[in-house]
Design a protein around this motif. Structure first.
Motif, PDB file in Angstrom:
ATOM      1  N   ILE A  80       0.865  -1.192   0.000  1.00 41.32           N
ATOM      2  CA  ILE A  80       0.000   0.000   0.000  1.00 41.32           C
ATOM      3  C   ILE A  80       0.899   1.239   0.000  1.00 41.32           C
ATOM      4  CG2 ILE A  80      -1.611   1.407   1.366  1.00 41.32           C
ATOM      5  CD1 ILE A  80      -2.868  -1.143   2.430  1.00 41.32           C
ATOM      6  N   PHE A 117      -3.980   4.876   1.072  1.00 43.16           N
ATOM      7  CA  PHE A 117      -4.692   5.114  -0.182  1.00 43.16           C
ATOM      8  C   PHE A 117      -6.173   4.924   0.107  1.00 43.16           C
ATOM      9  CE2 PHE A 117      -6.163   3.544  -4.380  1.00 43.16           C
ATOM     10  CZ  PHE A 117      -5.533   4.428  -5.243  1.00 43.16           C
ATOM     11  N   CYS A 118      -6.926   6.023   0.092  1.00 43.49           N
ATOM     12  CA  CYS A 118      -8.339   5.945   0.499  1.00 43.49           C
ATOM     13  C   CYS A 118      -9.244   6.133  -0.708  1.00 43.49           C
ATOM     14  CB  CYS A 118      -8.644   7.016   1.535  1.00 43.49           C
ATOM     15  SG  CYS A 118      -7.677   6.859   3.029  1.00 43.49           S
ATOM     16  N   MET A 119      -9.646   5.031  -1.292  1.00 43.45           N
ATOM     17  CA  MET A 119     -10.551   5.117  -2.431  1.00 43.45           C
ATOM     18  C   MET A 119     -11.918   4.515  -2.086  1.00 43.45           C
ATOM     19  SD  MET A 119     -10.307   3.467  -6.199  1.00 43.45           S
ATOM     20  CE  MET A 119      -9.129   4.560  -6.896  1.00 43.45           C
ATOM     21  N   THR A 120     -11.926   3.260  -1.654  1.00 44.80           N
ATOM     22  CA  THR A 120     -13.188   2.547  -1.436  1.00 44.80           C
ATOM     23  C   THR A 120     -14.037   3.213  -0.362  1.00 44.80           C
ATOM     24  OG1 THR A 120     -11.907   0.568  -1.814  1.00 44.80           O
ATOM     25  CG2 THR A 120     -14.124   0.246  -0.948  1.00 44.80           C
ATOM     26  N   GLY A 125     -18.062   0.488  -2.452  1.00 47.71           N
ATOM     27  CA  GLY A 125     -17.200  -0.640  -2.810  1.00 47.71           C
ATOM     28  C   GLY A 125     -16.699  -0.575  -4.234  1.00 47.71           C
ATOM     29  N   TYR A 156     -13.230   2.866   3.413  1.00 53.19           N
ATOM     30  CA  TYR A 156     -13.255   1.531   3.992  1.00 53.19           C
ATOM     31  C   TYR A 156     -11.948   0.775   3.771  1.00 53.19           C
ATOM     32  CZ  TYR A 156     -15.377  -3.012   5.133  1.00 53.19           C
ATOM     33  OH  TYR A 156     -15.686  -4.215   5.695  1.00 53.19           O
ATOM     34  N   MET A 157     -11.406   0.285   4.838  1.00 46.90           N
ATOM     35  CA  MET A 157     -10.259  -0.635   4.887  1.00 46.90           C
ATOM     36  C   MET A 157      -8.885  -0.019   5.154  1.00 46.90           C
ATOM     37  SD  MET A 157     -11.453  -3.667   4.912  1.00 46.90           S
ATOM     38  CE  MET A 157     -10.524  -5.082   4.340  1.00 46.90           C
ATOM     39  N   PRO A 158      -8.456   1.093   4.507  1.00 44.16           N
ATOM     40  CA  PRO A 158      -7.069   1.506   4.754  1.00 44.16           C
ATOM     41  C   PRO A 158      -6.780   1.703   6.242  1.00 44.16           C
ATOM     42  CG  PRO A 158      -8.214   3.124   3.386  1.00 44.16           C
ATOM     43  CD  PRO A 158      -9.134   1.976   3.567  1.00 44.16           C
ATOM     44  N   ARG A 212      -9.562  -9.443  10.683  1.00 43.45           N
ATOM     45  CA  ARG A 212     -10.089 -10.470   9.770  1.00 43.45           C
ATOM     46  C   ARG A 212      -9.714 -11.833  10.328  1.00 43.45           C
ATOM     47  NH1 ARG A 212      -7.188 -10.224   4.673  1.00 43.45           N
ATOM     48  NH2 ARG A 212      -5.789  -8.663   5.478  1.00 43.45           N
ATOM     49  N   HIS A 220      -7.298  -2.544   9.842  1.00 43.10           N
ATOM     50  CA  HIS A 220      -8.225  -1.952   8.873  1.00 43.10           C
ATOM     51  C   HIS A 220      -9.184  -1.014   9.606  1.00 43.10           C
ATOM     52  CE1 HIS A 220      -6.882  -4.368   5.569  1.00 43.10           C
ATOM     53  NE2 HIS A 220      -7.108  -5.493   6.212  1.00 43.10           N
ATOM     54  N   ILE A 416      -9.658  -9.734  -3.256  1.00 42.80           N
ATOM     55  CA  ILE A 416     -10.607  -8.608  -3.272  1.00 42.80           C
ATOM     56  C   ILE A 416      -9.877  -7.270  -3.403  1.00 42.80           C
ATOM     57  CG2 ILE A 416     -12.355  -7.399  -1.889  1.00 42.80           C
ATOM     58  CD1 ILE A 416     -12.787 -10.217  -0.499  1.00 42.80           C
ATOM     59  N   GLU A 418      -7.415  -4.259  -4.335  1.00 43.44           N
ATOM     60  CA  GLU A 418      -6.815  -3.754  -5.578  1.00 43.44           C
ATOM     61  C   GLU A 418      -7.389  -4.446  -6.819  1.00 43.44           C
ATOM     62  OE1 GLU A 418      -2.581  -2.924  -5.079  1.00 43.44           O
ATOM     63  OE2 GLU A 418      -2.914  -3.094  -2.934  1.00 43.44           O
ATOM     64  N   ILE A 426     -15.451  -9.184 -15.096  1.00 42.86           N
ATOM     65  CA  ILE A 426     -16.681  -8.841 -15.829  1.00 42.86           C
ATOM     66  C   ILE A 426     -16.398  -7.701 -16.810  1.00 42.86           C
ATOM     67  CG2 ILE A 426     -18.990  -7.820 -15.561  1.00 42.86           C
ATOM     68  CD1 ILE A 426     -19.255  -9.475 -12.952  1.00 42.86           C
ATOM     69  N   LEU A 481     -22.128 -13.052 -17.583  1.00 42.53           N
ATOM     70  CA  LEU A 481     -21.508 -12.745 -16.284  1.00 42.53           C
ATOM     71  C   LEU A 481     -20.947 -13.981 -15.568  1.00 42.53           C
ATOM     72  CD1 LEU A 481     -22.364  -9.832 -16.666  1.00 42.53           C
ATOM     73  CD2 LEU A 481     -23.271  -9.832 -14.345  1.00 42.53           C
TER      74      LEU A 481
HETATM   75  C1  LIG Z   1      -7.278  -6.844   2.456  1.00 40.77           C
HETATM   76  C2  LIG Z   1      -7.942  -5.635   1.854  1.00 40.77           C
HETATM   77  C3  LIG Z   1      -7.272  -4.431   1.844  1.00 40.77           C
HETATM   78  C4  LIG Z   1      -7.881  -3.300   1.298  1.00 40.77           C
HETATM   79  N1  LIG Z   1      -7.203  -2.124   1.310  1.00 40.77           N
HETATM   80  C5  LIG Z   1      -7.782  -1.026   0.770  1.00 40.77           C
HETATM   81  C6  LIG Z   1      -7.089   0.221   0.756  1.00 40.77           C
HETATM   82  O1  LIG Z   1      -5.959   0.318   1.221  1.00 40.77           O
HETATM   83  N2  LIG Z   1      -7.722   1.296   0.218  1.00 40.77           N
HETATM   84  C7  LIG Z   1      -8.972   1.215  -0.316  1.00 40.77           C
HETATM   85  O2  LIG Z   1      -9.473   2.218  -0.803  1.00 40.77           O
HETATM   86  N3  LIG Z   1      -9.655   0.049  -0.306  1.00 40.77           N
HETATM   87  C8  LIG Z   1      -9.098  -1.063   0.218  1.00 40.77           C
HETATM   88  N4  LIG Z   1      -9.775  -2.254   0.224  1.00 40.77           N
HETATM   89  C9  LIG Z   1     -11.157  -2.279  -0.235  1.00 40.77           C
HETATM   90  C10 LIG Z   1     -11.324  -2.938  -1.600  1.00 40.77           C
HETATM   91  O3  LIG Z   1     -10.858  -2.096  -2.600  1.00 40.77           O
HETATM   92  C11 LIG Z   1     -12.810  -3.270  -1.746  1.00 40.77           C
HETATM   93  O4  LIG Z   1     -13.089  -4.285  -0.799  1.00 40.77           O
HETATM   94  C12 LIG Z   1     -13.174  -3.719  -3.137  1.00 40.77           C
HETATM   95  O5  LIG Z   1     -13.141  -2.638  -4.015  1.00 40.77           O
HETATM   96  C13 LIG Z   1     -14.569  -4.339  -3.189  1.00 40.77           C
HETATM   97  O6  LIG Z   1     -15.512  -3.528  -2.553  1.00 40.77           O
HETATM   98  P1  LIG Z   1     -16.497  -4.189  -1.478  1.00 40.77           P
HETATM   99  O7  LIG Z   1     -15.677  -5.019  -0.580  1.00 40.77           O
HETATM  100  O8  LIG Z   1     -17.327  -3.127  -0.892  1.00 40.77           O
HETATM  101  O9  LIG Z   1     -17.380  -5.179  -2.350  1.00 40.77           O
HETATM  102  P2  LIG Z   1     -18.778  -4.864  -3.054  1.00 40.77           P
HETATM  103  O10 LIG Z   1     -18.664  -3.664  -3.910  1.00 40.77           O
HETATM  104  O11 LIG Z   1     -19.846  -4.899  -2.026  1.00 40.77           O
HETATM  105  O12 LIG Z   1     -18.909  -6.128  -3.972  1.00 40.77           O
HETATM  106  C14 LIG Z   1     -19.295  -7.409  -3.422  1.00 40.77           C
HETATM  107  C15 LIG Z   1     -19.602  -8.348  -4.541  1.00 40.77           C
HETATM  108  O13 LIG Z   1     -20.730  -7.845  -5.257  1.00 40.77           O
HETATM  109  C16 LIG Z   1     -20.654  -8.228  -6.591  1.00 40.77           C
HETATM  110  N5  LIG Z   1     -20.702  -7.026  -7.445  1.00 40.77           N
HETATM  111  C17 LIG Z   1     -20.494  -5.738  -7.087  1.00 40.77           C
HETATM  112  N6  LIG Z   1     -20.633  -4.934  -8.163  1.00 40.77           N
HETATM  113  C18 LIG Z   1     -20.931  -5.728  -9.205  1.00 40.77           C
HETATM  114  C19 LIG Z   1     -21.179  -5.502 -10.592  1.00 40.77           C
HETATM  115  N7  LIG Z   1     -21.137  -4.273 -11.126  1.00 40.77           N
HETATM  116  N8  LIG Z   1     -21.444  -6.564 -11.377  1.00 40.77           N
HETATM  117  C20 LIG Z   1     -21.483  -7.814 -10.856  1.00 40.77           C
HETATM  118  N9  LIG Z   1     -21.246  -8.084  -9.560  1.00 40.77           N
HETATM  119  C21 LIG Z   1     -20.978  -7.067  -8.744  1.00 40.77           C
HETATM  120  C22 LIG Z   1     -19.347  -8.998  -6.754  1.00 40.77           C
HETATM  121  O14 LIG Z   1     -19.582 -10.369  -6.556  1.00 40.77           O
HETATM  122  C23 LIG Z   1     -18.520  -8.504  -5.599  1.00 40.77           C
HETATM  123  O15 LIG Z   1     -17.520  -9.449  -5.252  1.00 40.77           O
HETATM  124  C24 LIG Z   1      -9.187  -3.392   0.745  1.00 40.77           C
HETATM  125  C25 LIG Z   1      -9.844  -4.620   0.740  1.00 40.77           C
HETATM  126  C26 LIG Z   1      -9.236  -5.731   1.280  1.00 40.77           C
HETATM  127  C27 LIG Z   1      -9.961  -7.043   1.259  1.00 40.77           C
END
Ligand SMILES: Cc1cc2nc3c(=O)[nH]c(=O)nc-3n(C[C@H](O)[C@H](O)[C@H](O)COP(=O)(O)OP(=O)(O)OC[C@H]3O[C@@H](n4cnc5c(N)ncnc54)[C@H](O)[C@@H]3O)c2cc1C
Length: 605
Positions: A80, A117-120, A125, A156-158, A212, A220, A416, A418, A426, A481
């Motif tokens: 990161i 890095f704060c994106m999510t 998500g 979320y997460m960083p 986790r 996190h 999950i 990056e 997809i 899909l």
């Molecule tokens: C170990 C770890 C470290 C991380 N570190 C960072 C970090 O440093 N900075 C940061 O910004 N983020 C971080 N994240 C967050 C990560 O980027 C998100 O978890 C990831 O983008 C997915 O978002 P979500 O978990 O909210 O899943 P969701 O968006 O809720 O998605 C869940 C599931 O829904 C389905 N889905 C969602 N959208 C669609 C679609 N359009 N079409 C079909 N299916 C879909 C898929 O099955 C997907 O797997 C980290 C995550 C983890 C696990």
């Protein structure tokens, strides 16, 4: 030899005797240790800003280092910091002419300041394009106001908490909607001070998430911003974009106003481009989990004997045989060995293409796709290896201290982070079947794996023809899909196979093994991939049958079994001290048991 090799003997990385004692510590204490390890890794790798910007071999090698698999929490923090945070900031440096930024980057490269890095956002998500965090330009006041409008927009997460008073300040690249003159100008990255190593900066708050399960803990968090004032230069922007839609201007306010939504998608893609670098980097790290699992499984399966214990006079001397004699033990281990060797060839090739050192011309989207392909197959192989081999180690395989179940949990996170594999797959498959671009073609379109890849893509194109070029149609949803991840894996299998065959043709030593891949290894790789979709090959390749597939696999397994000890030894994992699992040797097991807490055991007089 990895630049971090000396750390294995450092008190930061425990000997196998002490490793299990780590689990008695609280998750927060363990997370603090992982943070310290990540700093030590960063200092040992000593990457320059040039390494990070140009994606030099040193940058990739630091992610291929097996030390990442020893503590994936430290590896996560390391990547990161040096890729997502530092990598993103570095790309803006030439355009900013900002001595403060230059100084910050130097300190970050020395690991004196931690980068996040704060994106999510918790409520968005994968759908990051619809994030809600906003940075509003204060007209006439010359600053931005960064704000989390509602809890769902929390980042979320960083891991942004200053837990442990470690004294290392933290900055983050925070993605937010840029609001200028009440108009949403699209998402941009902003440089934000998070904490000074002890206390959060004003307006920034964070809530620590629980650990986790199964993985080494990372702290996190969910991060919120409450009307945080940021200087004008906090917004990271390539000035060429600003001038595209308006006359060049010396006034920052004017150039900010000139930015238009048409540019915002590109700006977001560019700003987020280190995410795909991260996807590839994480896949390199995940490959070590395959090698470590195969190595542990191999050693344990030789140690573990069945049959009556010799010494009993009634029993013949060769009464015991090692469980490695059983095909059920050999198959998952040898398959993992073959896949790891082929992946080494693939990773050698794909990192060169990604960094522009291979003549294959790429674009941002192609690089993004190559990273997705690499991540999909590496995680597929690594999860399979950790899971199946740990199962073949019986109860021992369940223990954290024997590494495999822990690495398996950590791989779930990597799948999950990056770029969620399914989400990215997809998008990639939709773009490919709509012919938006193409990936490097097979050098041998007649090979089994190339025909499989082409066959799966053709099927999807047929479905798309019937549904019209609408990637959101019900037909696409129902039939395309569910195939996407499998197709991306098929593309990766073919690319990996091609890379391995090419490396043999050119007599290239793969990875750090110092050897050319033996032919039987490639045969076993191919057979193991055919096994994943036997039905397709039987339906589509004339003369193919289950019997034939089995015979090919058995032959290849036999060839690899003869040299497996040598292949495993070439990874240097035992010699380098990376195999910490007590089940790997009698000595390690003895030391481990000696170190366990003991109750009772007094001699009865
Ligand atoms: C170990 C770890 C470290 C991380 N570190 C960072 C970090 O440093 N900075 C940061 O910004 N983020 C971080 N994240 C967050 C990560 O980027 C998100 O978890 C990831 O983008 C997915 O978002 P979500 O978990 O909210 O899943 P969701 O968006 O809720 O998605 C869940 C599931 O829904 C389905 N889905 C969602 N959208 C669609 C679609 N359009 N079409 C079909 N299916 C879909 C898929 O099955 C997907 O797997 C980290 C995550 C983890 C696990």
């Amino acid at each position: 030899m990895p630049r971090t090799s000396h750390l294995i003997d450092d008190p930061l990385y425990y000997s196998h005797l002490q490793e299990w004692k780590l689990y008695e510590r609280t998750p927060k204490e363990r997370a603090k240790l992982s943070f310290e390890r990540s700093i030590a890794m960063g200092r040992a790798n000593n990457l320059t800003l040039k390494d990070i910007v140009t994606l030099s071999p040193a940058f990739w090698n630091s992610h291929r280092d097996p030390i990442l698999a020893l503590d994936a929490a430290a590896g996560t923090l390391y990547t990161i910091h040096c890729n997502l945070a530092l990598g993103t900031l570095c790309s803006y440096l030439p355009y900013c002419h900002d001595p403060e930024l230059a100084n910050l980057l130097k300190r970050m490269a020395k690991m004196e300041v931690n980068g996040q890095f704060c994106m999510t956002e918790i409520g968005h998500g994968l759908d990051a394009e619809n994030m809600e965090t906003r940075a509003t330009w204060s007209l006439g006041k010359g600053h931005w106001v960064l704000h989390t409008p509602r809890p769902e927009a929390g980042k979320y997460m960083p891991p942004t908490t200053p837990y442990g008073d470690h004294g290392v300040p933290c900055v983050a690249t925070v993605f937010a909607k840029m609001i200028v003159d009440e108009e949403d100008q699209g998402i941009r990255p902003f440089l934000v001070n998070i904490h000074d190593g002890k206390r959060m900066y004003e307006g920034v708050s964070t809530r620590l998430l629980p650990p986790r399960e199964g993985s080494n803990p990372v702290l996190h968090s969910i991060t919120y911003f409450e009307n945080v004032k940021l200087p004008a230069g906090a917004m990271l922007e390539y000035p060429s974009q600003a001038s595209e839609s308006g006359p060049p201007s010396n006034s920052f306010e004017q150039s900010a106003l000139n930015l238009r939504l048409t540019q915002s998608k590109l700006a977001f893609e560019l700003a987020a481009s280190r995410v795909s670098v991260g996807a590839l980097a994480l896949s390199l790290g995940a490959a070590s989990a395959i090698k470590i699992s195969a190595n542990i499984g191999w050693l344990y399966s030789w140690r573990r004997l069945v049959g009556p214990v010799p010494g009993d006079k009634k029993v013949k001397s060769k009464s015991q045989i090692p469980i490695i004699s059983f095909s059920t033990q050999q198959n998952p281990i040898l398959t993992a060995v073959a896949r790891a060797y082929v992946l080494d060839a693939f990773h050698d090739w794909v990192t060169e293409v990604f960094s522009g050192r291979d003549p294959y011309p790429t674009t941002l989207r192609i690089r993004h796709s190559l990273a997705a392909v690499s991540k999909a197959i590496t995680i597929q192989f690594a999860s399979h290896a950790c899971y199946t081999i740990s199962e073949r180690c019986g109860a021992q395989g369940l223990f954290h201290v024997n590494m495999m179940s822990r690495m398996h949990s950590e791989l779930r996170g990597i799948a999950i982070a990056e770029g969620d594999i399914l989400g990215v797959a997809i998008r990639l498959v939709n773009e490919l079947i709509l012919n938006k671009y193409s990936l490097p073609k097979s050098r041998d379109p007649g090979s089994l794996l190339a025909r499989h890849e082409q066959g799966l893509l053709d099927e999807c194109r047929e479905i798309m023809k019937a549904s019209g070029p609408n990637h959101r149609s019900p037909l696409t949803n129902t039939y395309i899909l569910p195939r996407c991840q499998k197709i991306v894996e098929a593309i990766g299998h073919r690319m990996a196979y091609d890379a391995a065959v090419e490396s043999v043709k050119r007599q290239i030593h793969v990875g750090t093994t110092g050897i050319v891949i033996p032919e039987c290894v490639i045969d076993l790789f191919e057979a193991s991939i055919v096994r994943l979709d036997e039905g397709w090959y039987i339906e589509n390749i004339p003369g193919f049958s289950r019997k034939m597939i089995e015979e090919k696999e058995v032959k290849a397994l036999g060839g690899v079994m003869k040299i497996a000890g040598y292949l495993v030894e070439r990874w240097g994992l035992v010699k380098g001290g990376y195999i910490k699992a007590p089940i790997a040797s009698d000595k390690m097991w003895g030391n481990f048991v000696e170190g366990l807490e003991k109750f009772g055991g007094h001699t009865i007089e």
